[in-house]
Design an enzyme around this catalytic site. Structure first.
Site, short mmCIF file in Angstrom:
data_model
loop_
_atom_site.label_atom_id
_atom_site.label_comp_id
_atom_site.label_asym_id
_atom_site.label_seq_id
_atom_site.Cartn_x
_atom_site.Cartn_y
_atom_site.Cartn_z
N THR A 1 13.17 5.02 11.19
CA THR A 1 14.10 3.93 11.49
C THR A 1 13.60 2.64 10.86
O THR A 1 12.43 2.29 11.00
CB THR A 1 14.23 3.76 13.02
OG1 THR A 1 14.70 5.01 13.56
CG2 THR A 1 15.20 2.65 13.39
N SER B 1 5.23 -6.66 -2.00
CA SER B 1 4.89 -6.78 -0.59
C SER B 1 5.36 -8.11 -0.04
O SER B 1 5.20 -9.16 -0.67
CB SER B 1 3.37 -6.65 -0.44
OG SER B 1 2.99 -6.89 0.89
N CYS C 1 -22.12 -9.47 1.05
CA CYS C 1 -23.37 -8.91 1.52
C CYS C 1 -23.02 -7.65 2.31
O CYS C 1 -22.47 -7.74 3.39
CB CYS C 1 -24.05 -9.94 2.41
SG CYS C 1 -25.44 -9.31 3.32
N ASN D 1 -5.40 -9.20 -8.17
CA ASN D 1 -5.52 -9.99 -6.94
C ASN D 1 -6.81 -10.82 -6.87
O ASN D 1 -6.87 -11.81 -6.17
CB ASN D 1 -5.41 -9.09 -5.71
CG ASN D 1 -6.23 -7.82 -5.84
OD1 ASN D 1 -6.08 -7.07 -6.80
ND2 ASN D 1 -7.10 -7.58 -4.89
N GLN E 1 0.99 -9.18 -6.42
CA GLN E 1 0.50 -10.55 -6.60
C GLN E 1 1.36 -11.39 -7.55
O GLN E 1 1.24 -12.61 -7.54
CB GLN E 1 -0.95 -10.53 -7.12
CG GLN E 1 -1.96 -9.98 -6.13
CD GLN E 1 -2.19 -10.90 -4.93
OE1 GLN E 1 -1.85 -12.08 -4.94
NE2 GLN E 1 -2.77 -10.35 -3.87
N THR F 1 0.82 -1.20 0.00
CA THR F 1 0.00 0.00 0.00
C THR F 1 0.86 1.26 0.00
O THR F 1 0.65 2.18 -0.80
CB THR F 1 -0.92 0.00 1.24
OG1 THR F 1 -1.73 -1.18 1.21
CG2 THR F 1 -1.81 1.22 1.28
C1 LIG Z 1 -2.50 -6.05 -5.85
C2 LIG Z 1 -2.25 -5.60 -4.45
N1 LIG Z 1 -1.70 -4.39 -4.21
C3 LIG Z 1 -1.45 -3.96 -2.97
C4 LIG Z 1 -1.76 -4.71 -1.86
C5 LIG Z 1 -1.48 -4.16 -0.49
O1 LIG Z 1 -0.29 -4.69 0.06
P1 LIG Z 1 0.00 -4.53 1.61
O2 LIG Z 1 -0.96 -5.44 2.31
O3 LIG Z 1 1.42 -4.98 1.78
O4 LIG Z 1 -0.17 -3.11 1.97
C6 LIG Z 1 -2.32 -5.98 -2.04
C7 LIG Z 1 -2.69 -6.81 -0.88
O5 LIG Z 1 -3.83 -6.99 -0.53
C8 LIG Z 1 -2.60 -6.42 -3.38
O6 LIG Z 1 -3.16 -7.60 -3.60
#
Ligand SMILES: Cc1ncc(COP(=O)(O)O)c(C=O)c1O
Lengths: 380, 107
Positions: free
Chosen positions: A231, A193, A319, A145, A173, A67
């Site tokens: 840090t 990630s 839902c 994803n 992914q 993110t």
């Molecule tokens: C395509 C994609 N981008 C970004 C993320 C976010 O990564 P993180 O959980 O390391 O912030 C995810 C994870 O859910 C993801 O699948």
């Protein structure tokens, strides 16, 4: 079987991390020997990550995860006081990209969300046509994803290059599932990630090609050459480095293994259950992703019944407080109403076994049968 | 669970656009709900409230069944997860429609 959400940390990764909590706990900025140990660990991990994606160590910025990397790439290219800029992305990006783009729009910048076809592939002609005078960035994810569709990243990178625009890809992914090399693909920036590749949570990387100009979004003590102050999370970074080495070593074996299982699940379900469809692309697809939609049943109820059998999966049909709502990804694929509420994502990992595969197929068949018996839409 | 073939009343709620669809059919004898069945397309909450509504309604008089509230259903289920109460009322609405259907036919 929900590895696209997250993965367990590999024991070898845990072993690599452990000494960096209580024994070698130094701050890499300190000049004494404890600090040196930390600085050394940081530089080893940087080289491990760089080698795995064909980058230079100085092109690696450690962050808190996918993110933050997406945020840094997209907000970073729009330097302050630079006037109104334009960014191109796709409609099926992760919220980390979409919400960052929405934020840019709120600041007065412009964003084009390029649509995808029924199998989730970005429409290249539309992408190229949406380029403007003030376009500074194209950001398109490597693999999706939810439905696992793999984008033609090389072609998109070439389009970006032709028009002198930076190209960023969210490879969260795809890393560890398919080959990812920044030079082969021609990428300027790439997010990855750790927790999706059997590393710890809360660590990630933004790769930034030498010569690419971006501004930081976090300010402080100028860590990571000023691009990401704070840090460093040394144990986490050490873990990510190790996870990248393992992912690279195991890529061929693991992806073949998962792909076999993926295709096994798809063909067994199609043989034994009627009124089912595969969401996403039949071949341009992550080796560990199965995304199916079943007519007459609802995704969340399937998820819950499978959970009771000890199987973890996810659904793009949830839902919510207002209505049964399909995810933005499924909605972009033009899936018929009959199918859109009954989606199920099975994302495999290397520790899944053939027994798991059989158990999943049997449980899923039973679950769909049971829910269809209950459904007023089905004649079963 | 299922559909009563020779039902005295049938009630259906919902559409595929919104998602959930609940169908409840009832069999009435001497003003008492002798049998009641459901068919539901929807999330777990929609399914479990449907099932609970049929449990609660079975053996009740029409007046008692009409007096059932959403709260009775949720209490009988030991509560619902937060944010999941949207569809909890649907099953009861379907039951009440089934009763109306019966009353309409037997006017
Ligand atoms: C395509 C994609 N981008 C970004 C993320 C976010 O990564 P993180 O959980 O390391 O912030 C995810 C994870 O859910 C993801 O699948």
């Amino acid at each position: 079987m929900d590895h696209s959400a997250t993965t367990p940390v590999d024991t070898l990764v845990v072993d690599a991390m452990l000494p960096y909590f209580s024994e070698m706990f130094g701050n890499s900025s300190s000049l004494h020997s404890f600090g040196m140990e930390a600085a050394e660990a940081l530089s080893t991990a940087r080289k491990q990550v760089a080698d795995a994606i064909g980058a230079l160590p100085e092109e690696i910025i450690f962050t808190s995860g996918g993110t933050e990397s997406d945020n840094l790439a997209i907000r970073g290219v729009i330097t302050h006081n630079s006037g109104k800029k334009h960014v191109i992305t796709s409609v099926i990006e992760h919220p980390a990209v979409l919400n960052t783009c929405a934020f840019l729009e709120s600041l007065g910048h412009e964003v084009t969300y390029v649509p995808v076809d029924a199998e989730g592939l970005i429409v290249l002609s539309l992408l190229e046509r949406s380029i403007r005078e003030n376009t500074v960035l194209i950001s398109v994810m490597h693999a999706n994803n939810e439905v696992g569709t793999i984008q033609p990243i090389k072609e998109i990178a070439q389009i970006a290059k032709k028009h002198n625009i930076y190209f960023h890809t969210d490879a969260v992914q795809s890393v560890g599932k398919i080959p990812v090399n920044v030079d082969d693909l021609g990428i300027d920036m790439l997010s990855l990630s750790s927790h999706k590749i059997h590393g710890p949570k809360g660590v990630g990387v933004l790769y930034v090609r030498k010569g690419t100009i971006i501004e930081p979004i976090v300010f402080g003590g100028n860590h990571e050459k000023g691009m990401r102050s704070g840090t460093e999370n040394i144990p986490g970074i050490v873990g990510l480095g190790k996870a990248m080495v393992l992912a690279q070593q195991r890529l061929d074996t693991d992806s073949k293994y998962m792909q076999q299982m993926r295709d096994g699940i798809i063909s067994k379900i199609f043989c034994s259950v009627a009124d089912v469809r595969l969401n996403g692309h039949p071949t341009q697809r992550l080796p560990n992703n199965v995304n199916l939609s079943f007519k007459y049943v609802e995704g969340e109820s399937m998820l819950m019944l499978l959970d009771m059998k000890g199987i973890a999966v996810s659904t793009g049909s949830a839902c919510s407080s207002k209505s049964l709502k399909a995810s933005h990804v499924l909605s972009s694929l033009n899936i018929e109403d009959d199918y859109i509420h009954g989606s199920l994502r099975i994302s495999l990992g290397r520790e899944n076994t053939i027994e798991d595969e059989d158990y999943l197929v049997e449980s899923l068949k039973e679950t769909v049968f049971r829910l269809r018996m209950m459904s007023p839409l089905s004649s079963q | 669970m299922g559909i009563i073939e020779d039902a005295d009343g049938v009630g259906e709620i919902g559409s595929t656009v919104d998602g959930d669809i609940i169908n409840i059919s009832i069999k009435i004898k001497d003003n008492v709900i002798e049998d009641v069945k459901f068919k539901t397309f929807g999330c777990v909450v929609a399914i479990s409230t449907s099932s609970m509504v049929t449990n609660l309604a079975k053996g009740k008089t029409i007046a008692e069944a009409l007096a059932l509230t959403n709260k009775d259903v949720i209490t009988a289920l030991d509560g619902l997860p937060e944010g999941k109460d949207r569809c909890s009322g649907f099953a009861l609405d379907a039951l009440k429609r089934a009763i109306e259907d019966y009353q309409h036919k037997n006017k």
